[in-house]
Design a protein around this motif. Structure first.
Motif, short mmCIF file in Angstrom:
data_model
loop_
_atom_site.label_atom_id
_atom_site.label_comp_id
_atom_site.label_asym_id
_atom_site.label_seq_id
_atom_site.Cartn_x
_atom_site.Cartn_y
_atom_site.Cartn_z
N ILE A 202 0.85 -1.18 0.00
CA ILE A 202 0.00 0.00 0.00
C ILE A 202 0.89 1.23 0.00
O ILE A 202 2.07 1.16 0.34
CB ILE A 202 -0.95 0.04 1.22
CG1 ILE A 202 -0.14 0.05 2.53
CG2 ILE A 202 -1.93 -1.13 1.19
CD1 ILE A 202 -0.99 0.20 3.78
N THR A 207 -3.94 5.03 0.49
CA THR A 207 -4.50 4.40 1.68
C THR A 207 -5.37 5.37 2.49
O THR A 207 -6.50 5.03 2.88
CB THR A 207 -3.37 3.87 2.59
OG1 THR A 207 -2.61 2.91 1.85
CG2 THR A 207 -3.94 3.22 3.83
N ASP A 409 -1.83 -0.95 -3.79
CA ASP A 409 -3.04 -0.19 -3.48
C ASP A 409 -4.29 -0.83 -4.07
O ASP A 409 -5.33 -0.18 -4.21
CB ASP A 409 -2.93 1.26 -3.96
CG ASP A 409 -1.85 2.02 -3.23
OD1 ASP A 409 -1.73 1.84 -2.01
OD2 ASP A 409 -1.12 2.80 -3.88
N GLN A 414 -5.75 -2.92 0.52
CA GLN A 414 -6.40 -1.87 1.30
C GLN A 414 -7.42 -2.45 2.28
O GLN A 414 -7.46 -2.07 3.45
CB GLN A 414 -7.10 -0.87 0.37
CG GLN A 414 -6.15 0.04 -0.39
CD GLN A 414 -6.88 1.05 -1.24
OE1 GLN A 414 -8.11 0.98 -1.38
NE2 GLN A 414 -6.16 1.97 -1.84
#
Length: 476
Positions: A202, A207, A409, A414
């Motif tokens: 991430i 985030t 991501d 996430q």
């Protein structure tokens, strides 16, 4: 050998989960499990490597021509010792060094009274007003510090404001929920998000905007429900022993305490910026911050009229950080890496894809499990099961849309950060914040289960629903 490794890992996992009733520190269990698994993996390397690391092994031999004349078993052992163990330790060191720097920074600020500028400003006596204030401060503070440290600071605060221990249990429970929710939306707010961030699963820019609202909802829902049953004023403590500052805090001027607070918070917030600008790993940024703090405190103590033995120079503060926690991370990450190299985690990920095949369902299960067992090995296992997908891997996958969930991501990473962080609130033993609050306030496990667990579950599912709606309906 494969079956033996799985049994050893599960046995270690069970001992870690039963740390409190067995009174065996989980750090020792994790270190023993990790080292035993590496011994087993090295012994079985000739059977593991052809199935799990064939391409890497071939490249290793091509770059090490002197090894080609050795027996196959010896080649495998050299591959494990000279390549895989070094890679494993290198990745683990990035996380551990970052944690050491962050822990030193927070401990330095706390030991010099920096957090008093925040906690001393809460004067509310109305139960509802105090509940909302505590929850809000905890939620945002844990995103900058970490959920464990924030919980300790906030528990010290409510001890100054609330005398009745049953009332403190309610506020302490909300601190656990708000701290875990606040830590989930920040790359530096929880150990699991730190792991995902340091390893490149991430990033900061994606985030925070994607997880802030789900995390906020997961904290607000339980607070709103509990507030309906709170009425009147809190019972103030009869004596306030916690307000007796030691000689160092009495000697330091307010501007010095404030300077350490501002500089410490800046050093933590500076790390994501440092990583973006320099492209160096986060631990380099946190070490730079520790260096600044070290020099600042040395210069500050030059003019502080106090006995040298009372001065908390950074060299002394280092001795205060929780070394057992660091050893636990080291052991569990070593253990998980053997499962990754042996192909166990890869096979398990294939099984999950075939039987469940839904990233939301998989993460909701992981989040639920994190309330029972430690979320660190759960997240470490997920990182080992699923490599970060590249554009090439997505383009060549049989299902590119599903594989895209595992890019940096991506939805899987996430949502994993959210579920692993927030899910631990469902039981008092499900998170580091919960365990420390349980220890400090003596909150009963059954009491929390009866009165708080369903509220935490409601918050967990509400936040999860918000995240899913963001992605499925709004495409955010």
């Amino acid at each position: 050998m494969l079956t033996t490794m799985i049994i050893v890992f599960l046995a270690g996992y069970l001992l870690i989960a039963l740390e409190h009733p067995l009174k065996i520190n989980k750090a020792g269990t994790a270190l023993l499990t990790g080292t035993v698994l590496w011994v087993l993996y090295t012994s079985g390397a000739p059977q593991f490597i052809p199935n799990a690391s064939a391409d890497e092994f071939k490249l290793f031999l091509d770059t090490s021509p002197l090894l080609k004349n050795l027996p196959y078993a010896d080649q495998c052992i050299r591959f494990v010792i000279d390549h895989q163990i070094l890679d494993s330790i290198g990745e683990i060191a990035e996380t551990l060094i970052f944690l050491i720097g962050a822990m030193v920074t927070v401990e330095l600020v706390d030991s010099h009274g920096g957090f008093l500028f925040i906690t001393n400003r809460i004067k509310a006596t109305d139960k509802r007003q105090l509940l909302f204030s505590i929850a809000a401060i905890t939620f945002f503070m844990s995103a900058v510090l970490d959920n464990l440290t924030t919980s300790i600071v906030m528990i010290m605060l409510i001890r100054k404001l609330v005398g009745n221990y049953k009332e403190r249990w309610i506020f302490g429970s909300i601190i656990v929920i708000a701290a875990n929710s606040g830590g989930a939306w920040s790359p530096i707010g929880d150990v699991t998000t730190i792991m995902l961030w340091v390893r490149g699963n991430i990033s900061t820019s994606a985030t925070i905007p994607h997880l802030f609202l789900p995390s906020l909802v997961s904290a607000v829902v339980p607070v709103l429900i509990i507030s309906r049953y709170l009425h009147g004023k809190v019972t103030p403590p009869l004596t306030d022993e916690n307000d007796r500052n030691d000689l160092l805090l009495c000697t330091l001027e307010k501007k010095e305490k404030l300077a350490i607070l501002i500089l410490g918070v800046f050093c933590l917030l500076f790390v994501p910026i440092f990583k973006t600008v320099t492209h160096l790993p986060p631990f380099m940024g946190i070490l730079m911050g520790v260096g600044f703090l070290w020099i600042f405190t040395e210069l500050m103590y030059r003019k502080t009229p106090i006995d040298e033995n009372l001065k908390l120079r950074l060299s002394k503060v280092i001795n205060r950080i929780d070394g057992a926690t660091l050893m636990f991370f080291l052991g569990i990450l070593l253990a998980v890496d053997t499962l990754r190299y042996s192909g166990i985690l890869g096979n398990f990920s294939i099984w999950l894809d075939d039987t469940i095949g839904n990233v939301y369902a998989v993460n909701l299960i992981i989040g639920t499990l994190s309330s029972i067992v430690d979320n660190v090995p759960l997240v470490a296992g997920a990182i080992g099961m699923y490599p970060v997908a590249t554009d090439t891997l997505v383009a060549t996958a049989s299902d590119p849309t599903y594989m895209a969930n595992f890019m940096q991501d991506g939805v899987f990473w996430q949502f994993l950060a959210y579920c692993a962080g927030v899910g631990g609130s469902m039981l008092i033993i499900g998170s580091a914040a919960g365990v420390v609050v349980m220890g400090l306030e003596g909150i009963n496990f059954i009491w929390y289960l009866k009165r708080i667990s369903l509220l935490a579950l409601a918050g967990y599912l509400s936040g999860a629903a918000v995240y899913i709606l963001q992605n499925v309906l709004l495409g955010i």
